[in-house]
Design a protein around this motif. Structure first.
Motif, PDB file in Angstrom:
ATOM      1  N   PRO A  28     -70.238 -57.591 -29.074  1.00 14.40           N
ATOM      2  CA  PRO A  28     -69.262 -56.906 -28.221  1.00 14.40           C
ATOM      3  C   PRO A  28     -67.839 -57.394 -28.500  1.00 14.40           C
ATOM      4  O   PRO A  28     -66.896 -56.620 -28.508  1.00 14.40           O
ATOM      5  CB  PRO A  28     -69.699 -57.240 -26.801  1.00 14.40           C
ATOM      6  N   THR A  29     -67.690 -58.696 -28.740  1.00 14.55           N
ATOM      7  CA  THR A  29     -66.380 -59.257 -29.049  1.00 14.55           C
ATOM      8  C   THR A  29     -66.560 -60.450 -29.982  1.00 14.55           C
ATOM      9  O   THR A  29     -67.580 -61.135 -29.933  1.00 14.55           O
ATOM     10  CB  THR A  29     -65.616 -59.661 -27.768  1.00 14.55           C
ATOM     11  N   VAL A  30     -65.576 -60.661 -30.838  1.00 10.77           N
ATOM     12  CA  VAL A  30     -65.615 -61.770 -31.789  1.00 10.77           C
ATOM     13  C   VAL A  30     -64.179 -62.148 -32.121  1.00 10.77           C
ATOM     14  O   VAL A  30     -63.282 -61.298 -32.048  1.00 10.77           O
ATOM     15  CB  VAL A  30     -66.397 -61.369 -33.064  1.00 10.77           C
ATOM     16  N   GLY A  31     -63.965 -63.406 -32.447  1.00  9.53           N
ATOM     17  CA  GLY A  31     -62.639 -63.802 -32.898  1.00  9.53           C
ATOM     18  C   GLY A  31     -62.298 -63.081 -34.189  1.00  9.53           C
ATOM     19  O   GLY A  31     -61.284 -62.412 -34.300  1.00  9.53           O
ATOM     20  N   SER A  32     -63.192 -63.214 -35.178  1.00  7.72           N
ATOM     21  CA  SER A  32     -62.991 -62.587 -36.485  1.00  7.72           C
ATOM     22  C   SER A  32     -64.355 -62.292 -37.090  1.00  7.72           C
ATOM     23  O   SER A  32     -65.204 -63.187 -37.168  1.00  7.72           O
ATOM     24  CB  SER A  32     -62.202 -63.533 -37.393  1.00  7.72           C
ATOM     25  N   THR A  33     -64.569 -61.061 -37.545  1.00  7.09           N
ATOM     26  CA  THR A  33     -65.839 -60.741 -38.196  1.00  7.09           C
ATOM     27  C   THR A  33     -65.977 -61.537 -39.494  1.00  7.09           C
ATOM     28  O   THR A  33     -67.065 -61.995 -39.821  1.00  7.09           O
ATOM     29  CB  THR A  33     -65.967 -59.229 -38.474  1.00  7.09           C
ATOM     30  N   ASN A  34     -64.877 -61.713 -40.234  1.00  4.54           N
ATOM     31  CA  ASN A  34     -64.944 -62.508 -41.464  1.00  4.54           C
ATOM     32  C   ASN A  34     -65.317 -63.952 -41.171  1.00  4.54           C
ATOM     33  O   ASN A  34     -66.137 -64.546 -41.886  1.00  4.54           O
ATOM     34  CB  ASN A  34     -63.618 -62.470 -42.225  1.00  4.54           C
ATOM     35  N   ALA A  35     -64.732 -64.546 -40.149  1.00  2.00           N
ATOM     36  CA  ALA A  35     -65.061 -65.932 -39.786  1.00  2.00           C
ATOM     37  C   ALA A  35     -66.529 -66.023 -39.366  1.00  2.00           C
ATOM     38  O   ALA A  35     -67.208 -67.001 -39.696  1.00  2.00           O
ATOM     39  CB  ALA A  35     -64.148 -66.415 -38.665  1.00  2.00           C
TER      40      ALA A  35
END
Length: 92
Positions: A28-35
């Motif tokens: 639902p939420t994330v700081g960064s998908t790459n991280a």
């Protein structure tokens, strides 16, 4: 709130057409998908987020994706001996 993507349905559909994608993880939420991908490195696992709060791009650019405005997606693609194919492979 309904998730923006049905991860199970997408994973099954990708498998049905012979796609190399192993799974789709929906957050639902994330700081960064790459991280998130770097912290959990598995080839061909797509990480999808409805909200990204600390995305980063080239040249140190930062951005956010407010919930419901877009999907943020990252995938770890294995190294290839044919780099010219990379743009096509990442578009799968």
């Amino acid at each position: 709130m309904t998730p923006p993507v049905d991860a199970h349905a997408v994973t099954l559909a990708l498998a049905a057409v012979g796609s190399p994608y192993a799974a789709v993880h929906v957050l639902p939420t994330v700081g960064s998908t790459n991280a998130h991908v770097r912290a959990n490195p598995h080839y061909w696992v797509a990480v999808v987020a409805d909200e990204q709060t600390d995305g980063r791009g080239r040249m140190g650019r930062v951005w956010s994706t407010p919930a419901g405005s877009a999907l943020a997606v990252s995938v770890l693609v294995p190294p290839t001996t044919h780099p010219a194919w990379l743009p096509l492979v990442t578009g799968l």
